[in-house]
Design a protein around this motif. Structure first.
Motif, PDB file in Angstrom:
ATOM      1  N   TYR A  75      -2.339  -6.222 -36.053  1.00 57.15           N
ATOM      2  CA  TYR A  75      -2.316  -6.847 -34.736  1.00 57.15           C
ATOM      3  C   TYR A  75      -1.115  -7.773 -34.693  1.00 57.15           C
ATOM      4  N   THR A  76      -0.313  -7.698 -33.620  1.00 58.26           N
ATOM      5  CA  THR A  76       0.878  -8.540 -33.506  1.00 58.26           C
ATOM      6  C   THR A  76       0.889  -9.259 -32.162  1.00 58.26           C
ATOM      7  N   ILE A  77       1.488 -10.441 -32.187  1.00 53.66           N
ATOM      8  CA  ILE A  77       1.693 -11.208 -30.956  1.00 53.66           C
ATOM      9  C   ILE A  77       2.987 -12.000 -31.127  1.00 53.66           C
ATOM     10  N   ASP A  78       3.788 -12.039 -30.065  1.00 57.28           N
ATOM     11  CA  ASP A  78       5.027 -12.807 -30.103  1.00 57.28           C
ATOM     12  C   ASP A  78       4.721 -14.278 -29.877  1.00 57.28           C
ATOM     13  N   LYS A  79       5.495 -15.140 -30.545  1.00 64.24           N
ATOM     14  CA  LYS A  79       5.294 -16.568 -30.450  1.00 64.24           C
ATOM     15  C   LYS A  79       6.621 -17.249 -30.749  1.00 64.24           C
ATOM     16  N   GLU A  80       6.900 -18.345 -30.065  1.00 70.30           N
ATOM     17  CA  GLU A  80       8.132 -19.092 -30.329  1.00 70.30           C
ATOM     18  C   GLU A  80       7.922 -19.971 -31.553  1.00 70.30           C
ATOM     19  N   GLN A  81       8.591 -19.614 -32.642  1.00 70.24           N
ATOM     20  CA  GLN A  81       8.482 -20.371 -33.883  1.00 70.24           C
ATOM     21  C   GLN A  81       9.659 -20.033 -34.776  1.00 70.24           C
ATOM     22  N   ALA A  82       9.825 -20.800 -35.829  1.00 72.26           N
ATOM     23  CA  ALA A  82      10.979 -20.623 -36.707  1.00 72.26           C
ATOM     24  C   ALA A  82      10.810 -19.460 -37.675  1.00 72.26           C
ATOM     25  N   HIS A  83       9.576 -19.083 -37.988  1.00 66.44           N
ATOM     26  CA  HIS A  83       9.335 -18.005 -38.947  1.00 66.44           C
ATOM     27  C   HIS A  83       8.056 -17.272 -38.575  1.00 66.44           C
ATOM     28  N   PHE A  84       7.887 -16.074 -39.138  1.00 65.50           N
ATOM     29  CA  PHE A  84       6.676 -15.296 -38.884  1.00 65.50           C
ATOM     30  C   PHE A  84       5.502 -15.908 -39.640  1.00 65.50           C
ATOM     31  N   ARG A  85       4.293 -15.569 -39.188  1.00 68.35           N
ATOM     32  CA  ARG A  85       3.090 -15.963 -39.906  1.00 68.35           C
ATOM     33  C   ARG A  85       2.216 -14.737 -40.111  1.00 68.35           C
TER      34      ARG A  85
ATOM     35  N   ARG B 153       0.014  -9.487 -49.773  1.00 69.18           N
ATOM     36  CA  ARG B 153       0.872 -10.669 -49.652  1.00 69.18           C
ATOM     37  C   ARG B 153       2.195 -10.471 -50.396  1.00 69.18           C
ATOM     38  N   GLN B 154       2.136  -9.888 -51.588  1.00 65.18           N
ATOM     39  CA  GLN B 154       3.354  -9.638 -52.358  1.00 65.18           C
ATOM     40  C   GLN B 154       4.249  -8.614 -51.664  1.00 65.18           C
ATOM     41  N   SER B 155       3.671  -7.585 -51.096  1.00 65.94           N
ATOM     42  CA  SER B 155       4.458  -6.577 -50.377  1.00 65.94           C
ATOM     43  C   SER B 155       5.154  -7.179 -49.169  1.00 65.94           C
ATOM     44  N   VAL B 156       4.450  -8.014 -48.416  1.00 67.61           N
ATOM     45  CA  VAL B 156       5.054  -8.672 -47.255  1.00 67.61           C
ATOM     46  C   VAL B 156       6.143  -9.634 -47.720  1.00 67.61           C
ATOM     47  N   TYR B 157       5.920 -10.304 -48.844  1.00 67.66           N
ATOM     48  CA  TYR B 157       6.929 -11.208 -49.391  1.00 67.66           C
ATOM     49  C   TYR B 157       8.216 -10.444 -49.712  1.00 67.66           C
ATOM     50  N   GLU B 158       8.089  -9.248 -50.256  1.00 67.65           N
ATOM     51  CA  GLU B 158       9.264  -8.438 -50.577  1.00 67.65           C
ATOM     52  C   GLU B 158       9.960  -7.917 -49.319  1.00 67.65           C
ATOM     53  N   LEU B 159       9.225  -7.788 -48.219  1.00 67.22           N
ATOM     54  CA  LEU B 159       9.786  -7.291 -46.953  1.00 67.22           C
ATOM     55  C   LEU B 159      10.196  -8.423 -46.008  1.00 67.22           C
ATOM     56  N   ARG B 160      10.058  -9.676 -46.413  1.00 66.23           N
ATOM     57  CA  ARG B 160      10.207 -10.822 -45.519  1.00 66.23           C
ATOM     58  C   ARG B 160      11.566 -10.917 -44.839  1.00 66.23           C
ATOM     59  N   ASP B 161      12.632 -10.455 -45.471  1.00 64.34           N
ATOM     60  CA  ASP B 161      13.963 -10.540 -44.864  1.00 64.34           C
ATOM     61  C   ASP B 161      14.133  -9.570 -43.704  1.00 64.34           C
ATOM     62  N   SER B 162      13.311  -8.539 -43.642  1.00 64.55           N
ATOM     63  CA  SER B 162      13.404  -7.525 -42.582  1.00 64.55           C
ATOM     64  C   SER B 162      12.516  -7.837 -41.385  1.00 64.55           C
TER      65      SER B 162
ATOM     66  N   ALA C 195       3.125   0.436 -54.992  1.00 64.11           N
ATOM     67  CA  ALA C 195       4.214   1.123 -54.293  1.00 64.11           C
ATOM     68  C   ALA C 195       3.709   1.796 -53.029  1.00 64.11           C
ATOM     69  N   GLU C 196       2.519   2.384 -53.099  1.00 63.87           N
ATOM     70  CA  GLU C 196       1.942   3.031 -51.916  1.00 63.87           C
ATOM     71  C   GLU C 196       1.550   2.006 -50.858  1.00 63.87           C
ATOM     72  N   ILE C 197       1.063   0.843 -51.283  1.00 67.41           N
ATOM     73  CA  ILE C 197       0.732  -0.224 -50.329  1.00 67.41           C
ATOM     74  C   ILE C 197       1.991  -0.673 -49.600  1.00 67.41           C
ATOM     75  N   LYS C 198       3.066  -0.883 -50.350  1.00 69.04           N
ATOM     76  CA  LYS C 198       4.313  -1.331 -49.727  1.00 69.04           C
ATOM     77  C   LYS C 198       4.849  -0.268 -48.757  1.00 69.04           C
ATOM     78  N   LYS C 199       4.800   0.984 -49.168  1.00 69.29           N
ATOM     79  CA  LYS C 199       5.290   2.065 -48.310  1.00 69.29           C
ATOM     80  C   LYS C 199       4.442   2.182 -47.044  1.00 69.29           C
ATOM     81  N   SER C 200       3.136   2.054 -47.171  1.00 67.99           N
ATOM     82  CA  SER C 200       2.248   2.127 -46.028  1.00 67.99           C
ATOM     83  C   SER C 200       2.453   0.935 -45.092  1.00 67.99           C
TER      84      SER C 200
END
Length: 112
Positions: A31-41, A64-73, A94-99
């Motif tokens: 689930y996603t929602i746009d919000k004015e902030q300095a970083h994603f949550r 959490r680790q997979s999202v941490y590795e993808l945080r720059d994107s 690896a499958e979790i990150k790919k999914s």
């Protein structure tokens, strides 16, 4: 990932669930929602159908680790919640990150 990058309160979770849009694949619902902030949550939800508390916490750490590795994107102006489905407990890191990459791409979470 620092706690400032997490959706924690029940009110924030409810706002993202009710006002946000959902996207899914076999392992995750996002689930996603746009919000004015300095970083994603990020919020993570792993239900009791996944397994006992040890298994649920293990799945949350891997997400959490997979999202941490993808945080720059990831675009900074979003709150999003990742809900793990049942097959998530049996797949590799690896499958979790790919999914997650797949469902984030479908949801438009990544930067253009």
């Amino acid at each position: 990932m620092r706690k400032a990058y997490r959706v924690k309160s029940e009110a924030d979770f409810g706002r993202v669930f009710h006002q946000g849009k959902s996207t899914a694949n076999r392992q995750f619902v996002v689930y996603t929602i746009d919000k004015e902030q300095a970083h994603f949550r990020l919020g993570i939800s792993v239900g009791k159908k996944i397994g006992n508390a040890v298994t649920r916490n293990y799945v949350k750490r891997r997400i959490r680790q997979s999202v941490y590795e993808l945080r720059d994107s990831i675009r900074p102006n979003q709150d999003f919640i990742v809900i793990a489905r049942k097959p998530t407990a049996q797949i590799s890191m690896a499958e979790i990150k790919k999914s997650l990459e797949h469902v984030f791409n479908l949801a438009g979470i990544f930067k253009s």
